[in-house]
Design an enzyme around this catalytic site. Structure first.
Site, short mmCIF file in Angstrom:
data_model
loop_
_atom_site.label_atom_id
_atom_site.label_comp_id
_atom_site.label_asym_id
_atom_site.label_seq_id
_atom_site.Cartn_x
_atom_site.Cartn_y
_atom_site.Cartn_z
N LYS A 1 0.84 -1.12 -0.17
CA LYS A 1 0.07 0.14 -0.01
C LYS A 1 1.02 1.39 0.21
O LYS A 1 0.59 2.21 -0.71
CB LYS A 1 -0.96 -0.19 1.24
CG LYS A 1 -1.71 1.20 1.29
CD LYS A 1 -2.45 1.44 2.73
CE LYS A 1 -1.31 2.01 3.61
NZ LYS A 1 -1.81 2.49 4.74
N ASP B 1 -6.07 1.33 1.09
CA ASP B 1 -6.20 1.78 2.39
C ASP B 1 -7.14 1.17 3.27
O ASP B 1 -8.21 0.56 2.52
CB ASP B 1 -5.72 3.09 2.97
CG ASP B 1 -6.70 4.01 2.37
OD1 ASP B 1 -7.83 3.75 2.29
OD2 ASP B 1 -6.39 5.16 2.56
#
EC number: 3.2.2.-
Length: 207
Positions: free
Chosen positions: A129, A147
């Site tokens: 991420k 996220d």
């Protein structure tokens, strides 16, 4: 997917100028930023993991190029002052990542999927991420930032059954591909699409 696309269509007109302006800033950083500028952005992405974008932005404003040159303990103290949850550990990550100075410009300009994998393997405090976040924030459009806000939205709309507790490469790419299809249906790249999702959730376009 259809319900999510309807929600996004409702905010498209008001969000679009903000999204485009923000993405121009990202592209400018990627094209014109120095190695130090890019390192500061990488450090921002290290800080936002298990914290918040708002906190990371605050730290970036306060510390600036200190990410590049401050001694470890001074950097940890600065992170303590801005309220980071893990000041010592994040300072250690950032100091160790200084070995990447001189490589970042090439990563930003290279193949985004190879660059992301390089960062996951070689940068401390950077997972799938965070690597996607850094590359998107330097103007790369092809990667999704998975996220918790995005994942909750995906789960709510039945795009995923559960929110992953951790990421393997295979799992990240699988969920990213699901989001890529939604982005395509909306007519935007994954990197820009993320900003529309943020606007939908938060009513603003952060980075």
């Amino acid at each position: 997917m259809e319900e999510l696309l309807k929600e996004l269509e409702r905010i498209r007109e008001e969000a679009k100028p903000l999204v485009e302006q923000r993405f121009e800033e990202f592209k400018r950083l990627g094209e014109e930023g120095t190695e130090e500028d890019l390192f500061c952005e990488l450090s921002f992405c290290v800080l936002t993991a298990n914290w918040s974008a708002e906190g990371g932005i605050r730290a970036q404003k306060e510390i600036g190029k200190g990410f590049v040159h401050l001694p470890l303990e001074e950097l940890a103290e600065k992170l303590r002052e801005v309220g980071h949850r893990y000041p010592q550990k994040r300072a250690e990550f950032i100091v160790e990542n200084r070995k990447l100075l001189g490589k970042l410009k090439n990563l930003v300009k290279g193949d985004p999927f190879q660059s992301r994998e390089f960062l996951v393997r070689n940068a401390k405090g950077i997972g799938w991420k965070e690597a996607s976040h850094f590359l998107r924030n330097t103007g790369v459009e092809d990667l999704a930032i998975l996220d918790k806000h995005v994942l909750k939205l995906m789960k709510r709309h039945g795009l995923i059954q559960e929110i992953p507790k951790g990421w393997s490469k295979k799992r990240y790419l699988y969920v990213e591909e699901i989001l890529r299809k939604v982005a395509e249906a909306f007519g935007e790249s994954p990197g820009k699409f993320d900003l529309y999702l943020w606007y939908l959730v938060k009513g603003k376009v952060d980075k």
